[in-house]
Scaffold this motif. Sequence first.
Motif, PDB file in Angstrom:
ATOM      1  N   ASN A  59       6.304  -1.015  -0.708  1.00  0.00           N
ATOM      2  CA  ASN A  59       7.143  -1.668  -1.715  1.00  0.00           C
ATOM      3  C   ASN A  59       6.273  -2.324  -2.780  1.00  0.00           C
ATOM      4  O   ASN A  59       5.082  -2.576  -2.560  1.00  0.00           O
ATOM      5  N   ASP A  60       6.892  -2.657  -3.925  1.00  0.00           N
ATOM      6  CA  ASP A  60       6.131  -3.303  -4.997  1.00  0.00           C
ATOM      7  C   ASP A  60       6.277  -4.830  -4.921  1.00  0.00           C
ATOM      8  O   ASP A  60       6.883  -5.366  -3.985  1.00  0.00           O
ATOM      9  N   LEU A  61       5.759  -5.494  -5.925  1.00  0.00           N
ATOM     10  CA  LEU A  61       5.732  -6.962  -5.868  1.00  0.00           C
ATOM     11  C   LEU A  61       7.056  -7.605  -6.289  1.00  0.00           C
ATOM     12  O   LEU A  61       7.156  -8.823  -6.400  1.00  0.00           O
ATOM     13  N   VAL A  65      11.420  -0.601  -3.550  1.00  0.00           N
ATOM     14  CA  VAL A  65      10.788   0.574  -2.956  1.00  0.00           C
ATOM     15  C   VAL A  65       9.796   1.190  -3.943  1.00  0.00           C
ATOM     16  O   VAL A  65      10.119   1.403  -5.115  1.00  0.00           O
ATOM     17  N   LYS A  66       8.553   1.451  -3.459  1.00  0.00           N
ATOM     18  CA  LYS A  66       7.547   2.084  -4.320  1.00  0.00           C
ATOM     19  C   LYS A  66       7.286   3.525  -3.852  1.00  0.00           C
ATOM     20  O   LYS A  66       7.448   4.465  -4.611  1.00  0.00           O
ATOM     21  N   SER A  77      16.928   4.008  -0.951  1.00  0.00           N
ATOM     22  CA  SER A  77      16.027   3.159  -1.744  1.00  0.00           C
ATOM     23  C   SER A  77      16.836   2.194  -2.609  1.00  0.00           C
ATOM     24  O   SER A  77      16.472   1.022  -2.759  1.00  0.00           O
ATOM     25  N   LEU A  78      17.965   2.698  -3.160  1.00  0.00           N
ATOM     26  CA  LEU A  78      18.818   1.800  -3.955  1.00  0.00           C
ATOM     27  C   LEU A  78      19.362   0.679  -3.075  1.00  0.00           C
ATOM     28  O   LEU A  78      19.379  -0.489  -3.475  1.00  0.00           O
ATOM     29  N   LYS A 263       0.749  -8.775  -0.900  1.00  0.00           N
ATOM     30  CA  LYS A 263       0.360  -7.401  -0.529  1.00  0.00           C
ATOM     31  C   LYS A 263      -0.100  -7.353   0.933  1.00  0.00           C
ATOM     32  O   LYS A 263       0.186  -6.391   1.654  1.00  0.00           O
ATOM     33  N   ALA A 264      -0.809  -8.376   1.365  1.00  0.00           N
ATOM     34  CA  ALA A 264      -1.263  -8.407   2.768  1.00  0.00           C
ATOM     35  C   ALA A 264      -0.069  -8.521   3.718  1.00  0.00           C
ATOM     36  O   ALA A 264      -0.051  -7.899   4.790  1.00  0.00           O
ATOM     37  N   ILE A 265       0.935  -9.290   3.323  1.00  0.00           N
ATOM     38  CA  ILE A 265       2.149  -9.402   4.155  1.00  0.00           C
ATOM     39  C   ILE A 265       2.866  -8.050   4.188  1.00  0.00           C
ATOM     40  O   ILE A 265       3.305  -7.579   5.250  1.00  0.00           O
ATOM     41  N   GLN A 266       2.981  -7.412   3.019  1.00  0.00           N
ATOM     42  CA  GLN A 266       3.652  -6.100   2.974  1.00  0.00           C
ATOM     43  C   GLN A 266       2.935  -5.089   3.881  1.00  0.00           C
ATOM     44  O   GLN A 266       3.574  -4.302   4.570  1.00  0.00           O
ATOM     45  N   PHE A 267       1.610  -5.149   3.860  1.00  0.00           N
ATOM     46  CA  PHE A 267       0.845  -4.231   4.719  1.00  0.00           C
ATOM     47  C   PHE A 267       1.117  -4.548   6.199  1.00  0.00           C
ATOM     48  O   PHE A 267       1.182  -3.657   7.044  1.00  0.00           O
ATOM     49  N   ALA A 268       1.292  -5.845   6.467  1.00  0.00           N
ATOM     50  CA  ALA A 268       1.578  -6.241   7.856  1.00  0.00           C
ATOM     51  C   ALA A 268       2.983  -5.796   8.278  1.00  0.00           C
ATOM     52  O   ALA A 268       3.254  -5.634   9.467  1.00  0.00           O
TER      53      ALA A 268
END
Length: 445
Positions: A59-61, A65-66, A77-78, A263-268
């Motif tokens: 996902n983006d910031l 959905v990216k 995604s919507l 970004k680190a949370i999203q990766f987690a």
Amino acid sequence: MESFSELLLKLVEASRNHERYRDIECVNLIASEGLKSPAVNQMLSLSNDLEGRYAEGENDLEGHVKIRYYQGQKYMSLIENYAADLMKSLFKCTWADVRLVSGTHANLATFKGLSQASKNRKMVVTPLSCGAHISHDYAGLAGAVLGLENINHVYSIDELNIDPDKSAHVIRAAKPGIVTFGGSLFLFPHPIKELKAVADEVGAYVAYDASHVLGLIAGGVFQDPFGEGADFITSSTHKTFPGPQGGVILGNPKNPRLEKATKAIQFAVFPLSASNTHLGRLPALGIAALEMKLFGAELAKQTVKNAQTAGQYLCENGVHVLCESKGFTKSHQLAVDVSDFGGGKKLAQELEDAHIILNKNLLPYDDQDDRDNPSGLRIGFQDVTRRGFREGDIKHLCDLILSVIKSKRKPVEVKEDVIALKKEFNHVKYGFQSVEEAIKFAEKA
Ligand SMILES: Cc1ncc(COP(=O)(O)O)c(C=O)c1O
């Protein structure tokens, strides 16, 4: 061993019995459970296909959905984007991750991400004995799974809150990567404002676990974590926030430091801890967000008023409700010491026999190793409030509770009155009766 078909028939029967027992015949005062509206339930039942799908990816910031690694995502995604945007709008923030399947999952991803981003494994948290959730603790997710080193806030048992001055010393000395607020026994707003500058001084991220109070925050009461300095809010979506069971993380990645953490949370979240993300709950989460936008202020105010009314009434009737000098509570919960009446374990069972469901609770001054002998009860008022209980009804309910606590009546006799009372309140207020009704309201707004 019973046959396969006997087991199946019993399984279906038990689940039918459960629905009648807990939804129709019991009064629910468990502080960690929410009450969904008919519209939220209907939306869940209309999301059957979605409930079986996958949407792994990044996902983006903005929480949108990216990249997705699965096909067939045209509407999915919507759906995820709209659900994230509704939560962002409700909580006035710029990023939401709605892929978390629970509050514990939200904590896992947040603690993991923030410890990675800060390159620091230390986390200051409320002591477990004073109301933190097990996922915050060294004996639970934070320590045993993520390997974080926990350092406790200094907690004032008299105030039922973190001591900001003493905790400032702890944070300065420990220099953690994360300072966490929020908890499960959570009666008074935590001192984020007082400790934000200290967290900044040592370079720590501020995380706030709103699982218990998300609905109150949506309604503008209790506290404003972002306004007071939280960098991230983690939460369940099914306690005072009356959505489907799930989790969410909220934030405002407005500078490079917070972007890195986000970004680190999203990766987690993905790829580290989620594959399917229980997508079927997302449309229903959106309906719950609309309900809180429209009715959250009134619901939250009445919930706290009902908890305070019960505190005052139980206290006037000889029961030791904690923190009388502070008006008992500013949240949906009360902490009650029933050691004079046989203790929490005995009374929680007797109240259950009377169809009043609440939890026994170790209080901060109890021997924490003697889990079988808690002196307390934790009582939550969000369910009964959503069913329309007001102050007079709360006092009537307290009379029933008091008659059990003081052994004036047998629980089985009280049970008949509880079932009769529940019959009067089997309609969910502060929400919609159907998806159609929610849509009509949204179209007019
Ligand atoms: C403060 C707090 N955080 C997290 C959780 C875990 O929530 P979930 O059951 O959604 O994993 C709870 C559960 O009650 C809680 O009290």
